[in-house]
Design an enzyme around this catalytic site. Structure first.
Site, PDB file in Angstrom:
ATOM      1  N   LEU A 161       0.842  -1.195   0.000  1.00 39.64           N
ATOM      2  CA  LEU A 161       0.000   0.000   0.000  1.00 39.64           C
ATOM      3  C   LEU A 161       0.877   1.245   0.000  1.00 39.64           C
ATOM      4  CD1 LEU A 161      -2.915  -0.933   2.388  1.00 39.64           C
ATOM      5  CD2 LEU A 161      -2.463  -1.611   0.030  1.00 39.64           C
ATOM      6  N   GLY A 193       0.994  -5.219   1.315  1.00 38.20           N
ATOM      7  CA  GLY A 193      -0.038  -5.218   0.275  1.00 38.20           C
ATOM      8  C   GLY A 193       0.425  -5.902  -1.008  1.00 38.20           C
ATOM      9  N   ASN A 196       4.365  -7.823   6.507  1.00 39.51           N
ATOM     10  CA  ASN A 196       5.284  -7.266   7.512  1.00 39.51           C
ATOM     11  C   ASN A 196       4.695  -6.086   8.276  1.00 39.51           C
ATOM     12  OD1 ASN A 196       5.259  -5.642   5.212  1.00 39.51           O
ATOM     13  ND2 ASN A 196       7.273  -4.810   5.643  1.00 39.51           N
ATOM     14  N   GLU A 197       3.357  -5.965   8.279  1.00 35.91           N
ATOM     15  CA  GLU A 197       2.716  -4.778   8.854  1.00 35.91           C
ATOM     16  C   GLU A 197       3.191  -4.441  10.268  1.00 35.91           C
ATOM     17  OE1 GLU A 197       1.280  -6.845   6.870  1.00 35.91           O
ATOM     18  OE2 GLU A 197       0.040  -5.730   5.466  1.00 35.91           O
TER      19      GLU A 197
HETATM   20  C1  LIG Z   1      -5.095  -1.008   9.514  1.00 38.04           C
HETATM   21  C2  LIG Z   1      -3.891  -0.630   8.739  1.00 38.04           C
HETATM   22  C3  LIG Z   1      -3.507  -1.697   7.758  1.00 38.04           C
HETATM   23  C4  LIG Z   1      -2.697  -1.122   6.691  1.00 38.04           C
HETATM   24  C5  LIG Z   1      -2.078  -2.159   5.836  1.00 38.04           C
HETATM   25  C6  LIG Z   1      -0.984  -1.852   5.155  1.00 38.04           C
HETATM   26  C7  LIG Z   1      -0.325  -2.780   4.270  1.00 38.04           C
HETATM   27  C8  LIG Z   1       0.821  -2.183   3.519  1.00 38.04           C
HETATM   28  O1  LIG Z   1       1.027  -2.576   2.405  1.00 38.04           O
HETATM   29  S1  LIG Z   1       1.756  -0.955   4.260  1.00 38.04           S
HETATM   30  C9  LIG Z   1       3.163  -0.755   3.194  1.00 38.04           C
HETATM   31  C10 LIG Z   1       4.206  -1.746   3.543  1.00 38.04           C
HETATM   32  N1  LIG Z   1       5.330  -1.655   2.652  1.00 38.04           N
HETATM   33  C11 LIG Z   1       6.578  -1.711   3.055  1.00 38.04           C
HETATM   34  O2  LIG Z   1       6.889  -1.860   4.218  1.00 38.04           O
HETATM   35  C12 LIG Z   1       7.637  -1.536   1.991  1.00 38.04           C
HETATM   36  C13 LIG Z   1       8.393  -0.278   2.155  1.00 38.04           C
HETATM   37  N2  LIG Z   1       9.397  -0.154   1.127  1.00 38.04           N
HETATM   38  C14 LIG Z   1      10.561  -0.825   1.129  1.00 38.04           C
HETATM   39  O3  LIG Z   1      10.852  -1.624   1.980  1.00 38.04           O
HETATM   40  C15 LIG Z   1      11.489  -0.535  -0.006  1.00 38.04           C
HETATM   41  O4  LIG Z   1      11.108   0.664  -0.590  1.00 38.04           O
HETATM   42  C16 LIG Z   1      11.526  -1.639  -1.082  1.00 38.04           C
HETATM   43  C17 LIG Z   1      12.234  -2.874  -0.506  1.00 38.04           C
HETATM   44  C18 LIG Z   1      10.151  -1.986  -1.576  1.00 38.04           C
HETATM   45  C19 LIG Z   1      12.354  -1.124  -2.286  1.00 38.04           C
HETATM   46  O5  LIG Z   1      13.616  -0.700  -1.851  1.00 38.04           O
HETATM   47  P1  LIG Z   1      14.493   0.248  -2.808  1.00 38.04           P
HETATM   48  O6  LIG Z   1      15.796   0.447  -2.096  1.00 38.04           O
HETATM   49  O7  LIG Z   1      14.517  -0.312  -4.175  1.00 38.04           O
HETATM   50  O8  LIG Z   1      13.678   1.605  -2.910  1.00 38.04           O
HETATM   51  P2  LIG Z   1      13.544   2.755  -1.811  1.00 38.04           P
HETATM   52  O9  LIG Z   1      14.673   3.708  -1.967  1.00 38.04           O
HETATM   53  O10 LIG Z   1      13.337   2.190  -0.456  1.00 38.04           O
HETATM   54  O11 LIG Z   1      12.175   3.446  -2.241  1.00 38.04           O
HETATM   55  C20 LIG Z   1      12.091   4.269  -3.402  1.00 38.04           C
HETATM   56  C21 LIG Z   1      11.053   5.345  -3.135  1.00 38.04           C
HETATM   57  O12 LIG Z   1       9.796   4.726  -2.952  1.00 38.04           O
HETATM   58  C22 LIG Z   1       9.234   5.144  -1.684  1.00 38.04           C
HETATM   59  N3  LIG Z   1       8.439   4.006  -1.141  1.00 38.04           N
HETATM   60  C23 LIG Z   1       8.858   2.780  -0.867  1.00 38.04           C
HETATM   61  N4  LIG Z   1       7.841   2.019  -0.424  1.00 38.04           N
HETATM   62  C24 LIG Z   1       6.754   2.820  -0.418  1.00 38.04           C
HETATM   63  C25 LIG Z   1       5.400   2.626  -0.060  1.00 38.04           C
HETATM   64  N5  LIG Z   1       4.926   1.430   0.377  1.00 38.04           N
HETATM   65  N6  LIG Z   1       4.559   3.659  -0.175  1.00 38.04           N
HETATM   66  C26 LIG Z   1       4.982   4.855  -0.612  1.00 38.04           C
HETATM   67  N7  LIG Z   1       6.257   5.121  -0.971  1.00 38.04           N
HETATM   68  C27 LIG Z   1       7.136   4.104  -0.870  1.00 38.04           C
HETATM   69  C28 LIG Z   1      10.465   5.442  -0.826  1.00 38.04           C
HETATM   70  O13 LIG Z   1      10.093   6.261   0.247  1.00 38.04           O
HETATM   71  C29 LIG Z   1      11.352   6.112  -1.835  1.00 38.04           C
HETATM   72  O14 LIG Z   1      10.835   7.429  -2.002  1.00 38.04           O
HETATM   73  P3  LIG Z   1      11.815   8.669  -2.288  1.00 38.04           P
HETATM   74  O15 LIG Z   1      12.476   8.351  -3.596  1.00 38.04           O
HETATM   75  O16 LIG Z   1      10.914   9.842  -2.330  1.00 38.04           O
HETATM   76  O17 LIG Z   1      12.796   8.708  -1.138  1.00 38.04           O
END
Ligand SMILES: CCCC/C=C/CC(=O)SCCNC(=O)CCNC(=O)[C@H](O)C(C)(C)COP(=O)(O)OP(=O)(O)OC[C@H]1O[C@@H](n2cnc3c(N)ncnc32)[C@H](O)[C@@H]1OP(=O)(O)O
Length: 302
Positions: free
Chosen positions: A108, A153, A177-178
């Site tokens: 998400l 997500g 991993n929430e």
């Molecule tokens: C009742 C509540 C229930 C809510 C349920 C939620 C479910 C979810 O899905 S919550 C989201 C969980 N996701 C994560 O924990 C993943 C987070 N991201 C990462 O671990 C890494 O980004 C990656 C392993 C996917 C990729 O790593 P990589 O080194 O290639 O890229 P990054 O430099 O980390 O990221 C690039 C860029 O993208 C932004 N970003 C990363 N993930 C998200 C995201 N889920 N949402 C929005 N933006 C994200 C990150 O901040 C970087 O942004 P900038 O370039 O602006 O710094």
């Protein structure tokens, strides 16, 4: 409501060429694996669909760089593409994969859940519910060709398919991993995981926020197959043959039998689930945890 209107507008503006039919004006062209142009491809800015109507399936490629985070717009576009394929009798299956190197989906979009107002949170959550319901219950065979990391997500999307092929790369971890973010996977995320890996594995994985590397993911049954990275797409196509050989109505009814009780739980409590999400995500402590997490992601680079 807003989602429905958004979908209608997007459908009209983005998918018109395909609506005229594959024999008429070709849709968007673009490069396809193996070279050449895909004259029948259609889609939207963030979703590229490569149809193969003769073979009865289409490949849906997610391309919302950098990490295929599931923003409201992206969710809407995926729903539209799915609906398009479902309503065309030529298609019996889809392969969902990523166009972003190394990332299946980062889950998400944290920016949709951070610093916005309750109306936005409600609209966003409704779209997330809709994506899960539509993929989980789709009458099409849905195969995930997981060619990158898929936390939270992203994992849910993969779990919603009928079969998962994961590329054998230690970086491509998958899981819900929430808890690591200080948030709680909703009951329907949990149900989907339990249905896939069983109660004990799910209980441990959810509490610890485990992200499984390929061999582990295969061992616990989170994915069905692990293959060398360059064979993910071909393996997904091969396995499709087995699924498509089953009489469609029997397979579809069986899928419904297996999945409807899980989907019905959400359908019965859909509004309450939205209210819960809005209440939970609006809490100061949760907003702070999400901001800190986003900040950590940014700092990782420097
Ligand atoms: C009742 C509540 C229930 C809510 C349920 C939620 C479910 C979810 O899905 S919550 C989201 C969980 N996701 C994560 O924990 C993943 C987070 N991201 C990462 O671990 C890494 O980004 C990656 C392993 C996917 C990729 O790593 P990589 O080194 O290639 O890229 P990054 O430099 O980390 O990221 C690039 C860029 O993208 C932004 N970003 C990363 N993930 C998200 C995201 N889920 N949402 C929005 N933006 C994200 C990150 O901040 C970087 O942004 P900038 O370039 O602006 O710094």
């Amino acid at each position: 409501m807003a989602l429905a209107v958004g979908m209608r507008v997007l459908t009209r503006s983005l998918l018109r060429p395909w609506v005229r039919g594959p024999g008429a004006t070709p849709g968007r062209t673009g490069p396809v694996a193996g070279g050449g142009d895909c004259v029948r491809c259609f889609g939207s800015p963030r979703v590229l669909v490569e149809p193969d109507p003769a073979a009865g399936f289409a490949v849906m490629k997610m391309r919302n760089p950098p990490v295929n985070s599931l923003s409201l717009e992206f969710l809407t576009e995926m729903l539209i593409s799915l609906e398009k394929l479902e309503s065309d009798k030529a298609f019996h299956a889809i392969i969902i994969t990523s166009d972003c190197p190394g990332i299946f989906s980062a889950g998400l979009d944290l920016k949709e859940m951070c610093g916005r107002d309750p109306t936005h949170y409600a609209e966003y959550w409704k779209a997330v519910q809709e994506l899960w319901l539509r993929f989980y219950l789709s009458h099409l065979v849905v195969i995930s060709a997981i060619n990158g990391v898929s936390p939270a997500g992203g994992c849910l999307l993969a779990l919603s398919s009928d079969y998962r092929v994961l590329a054998d790369n230690p970086k491509y971890a998958i899981g819900l991993n929430e808890t690591l973010l200080g948030i709680v996977a909703p009951f329907w995320f949990k149900d989907t995981l339990v249905n896939t890996v069983g109660h004990r594995v799910a209980e441990r994985a959810l509490q610890l926020g485990l992200l499984f590397p390929p061999a582990e993911a295969l061992r616990v049954g989170m994915v069905d197959q692990v293959v060398p990275e360059d064979q993910v797409q071909s393996a997904a196509r091969s396995v499709l043959a087995q699924w498509l050989a089953i009489p469609g109505h029997a397979r579809q009814l069986t899928k419904t039998l297996m999945r409807k009780p899980t989907a019905d739980r959400l359908l019965k409590e859909r509004d309450a689930d939205i209210q819960n999400f809005v209440r939970f995500i609006s809490r100061d402590a949760i907003q702070k945890a999400l901001r800190t997490y986003l900040e950590k992601l940014k700092q990782k680079k420097s």
